[in-house]
Design a protein around this motif. Structure first.
Motif, PDB file in Angstrom:
ATOM      1  N   ILE A  15     -73.020  68.139  45.252  1.00 54.46           N
ATOM      2  CA  ILE A  15     -73.080  68.564  43.848  1.00 54.46           C
ATOM      3  C   ILE A  15     -71.731  68.345  43.175  1.00 54.46           C
ATOM      4  O   ILE A  15     -71.664  67.871  42.028  1.00 54.46           O
ATOM      5  N   ALA A  16     -70.648  68.637  43.886  1.00 55.37           N
ATOM      6  CA  ALA A  16     -69.304  68.460  43.312  1.00 55.37           C
ATOM      7  C   ALA A  16     -69.008  66.998  43.023  1.00 55.37           C
ATOM      8  O   ALA A  16     -68.271  66.685  42.084  1.00 55.37           O
ATOM      9  N   ARG A  17     -69.553  66.101  43.807  1.00 58.72           N
ATOM     10  CA  ARG A  17     -69.263  64.673  43.659  1.00 58.72           C
ATOM     11  C   ARG A  17     -69.890  64.083  42.392  1.00 58.72           C
ATOM     12  O   ARG A  17     -69.393  63.095  41.850  1.00 58.72           O
ATOM     13  N   VAL A  18     -70.966  64.677  41.895  1.00 55.73           N
ATOM     14  CA  VAL A  18     -71.705  64.112  40.753  1.00 55.73           C
ATOM     15  C   VAL A  18     -71.296  64.869  39.495  1.00 55.73           C
ATOM     16  O   VAL A  18     -71.723  65.999  39.278  1.00 55.73           O
ATOM     17  N   GLU A  19     -70.456  64.237  38.680  1.00 51.35           N
ATOM     18  CA  GLU A  19     -69.930  64.893  37.481  1.00 51.35           C
ATOM     19  C   GLU A  19     -70.989  65.115  36.409  1.00 51.35           C
ATOM     20  O   GLU A  19     -70.948  66.104  35.687  1.00 51.35           O
ATOM     21  N   ASP A  20     -71.931  64.194  36.295  1.00 52.26           N
ATOM     22  CA  ASP A  20     -72.967  64.288  35.272  1.00 52.26           C
ATOM     23  C   ASP A  20     -74.222  64.906  35.886  1.00 52.26           C
ATOM     24  O   ASP A  20     -74.918  64.251  36.668  1.00 52.26           O
ATOM     25  N   PRO A  21     -74.532  66.165  35.569  1.00 52.16           N
ATOM     26  CA  PRO A  21     -75.692  66.834  36.181  1.00 52.16           C
ATOM     27  C   PRO A  21     -77.014  66.081  35.993  1.00 52.16           C
ATOM     28  O   PRO A  21     -77.917  66.222  36.813  1.00 52.16           O
ATOM     29  N   SER A  22     -77.121  65.271  34.951  1.00 47.49           N
ATOM     30  CA  SER A  22     -78.369  64.544  34.733  1.00 47.49           C
ATOM     31  C   SER A  22     -78.604  63.484  35.809  1.00 47.49           C
ATOM     32  O   SER A  22     -79.714  62.994  35.964  1.00 47.49           O
ATOM     33  N   GLN A  23     -77.567  63.155  36.586  1.00 42.81           N
ATOM     34  CA  GLN A  23     -77.702  62.144  37.635  1.00 42.81           C
ATOM     35  C   GLN A  23     -78.130  62.719  38.981  1.00 42.81           C
ATOM     36  O   GLN A  23     -78.301  61.977  39.940  1.00 42.81           O
TER      37      GLN A  23
END
Length: 178
Positions: A15-23
């Protein structure tokens, strides 16, 4: 054996690695931890987390995912939002606190990042789901555990006549040398 602290740290890292939650919706999150555990199994002979995965229609789902997500929410580490996506509800994950450091060595952290990036940034939920329906997938019925040793079968291809000829020549060469 299930390692709940490692599983929790892995989910937090993804979760921390993906800055854009929509991804990163639920399908991609499940796929990321599956592929990371599979990578660990292929490299070391055991999964990183010891998690058990159930065969579900969209692919492998770790049995511990929902309880761990609730723990991360209760810890104030993440939030889980439900948004509308093409007329359907989609869960998204937002980082609130940094993932713990020192849980994984540099090599493991590198492949956690690489796999997460590939899944989150270069795949749709459908395209990554399609990639989890290989030989391992066929060994279980919906709702059953997926055996991790079966990920080895996903790399097997049909043996061709050329493969057989090559193997025969290698055996002959070995017999002559012996």
């Amino acid at each position: 054996m299930f390692k709940p602290d490692k599983f929790k740290a892995l989910v937090h890292h993804v979760i921390a690695r993906v800055e854009d939650p929509s991804q990163l919706g639920a399908v991609k999150l499940n796929k990321a931890v599956w592929f990371i555990d599979a990578q660990s199994y292929l490299r070391t002979g055991e999964t990183l987390t010891g998690a058990r995965y159930t065969k579900m229609p969209q692919g492998p789902v770790p049995k511990a995912m929902l309880p761990i997500l609730r723990e991360l929410q209760a810890d104030g580490a993440i939030s889980v939002d439900t948004v509308e996506y093409y007329g359907r509800p989609k869960r998204q994950y937002r980082l609130l606190l940094p993932a713990p450091e020192g849980v994984f060595d540099d090599e493991v952290t590198t492949y956690i990042h690489e796999i997460t990036d590939i899944i989150a940034k270069h795949n749709t939920a459908k395209s990554i789901s399609d990639q989890t329906h290989g030989a391992a997938w066929k060994l279980a019925d919906d709702g059953e555990d997926l055996p991790f040793f079966a990920v080895l079968a996903d790399d097997l291809e049909k043996v061709t006549a050329e493969d057989v000829d090559w193997a025969v020549e290698r055996m002959k060469a070995y017999q002559i040398a012996a």
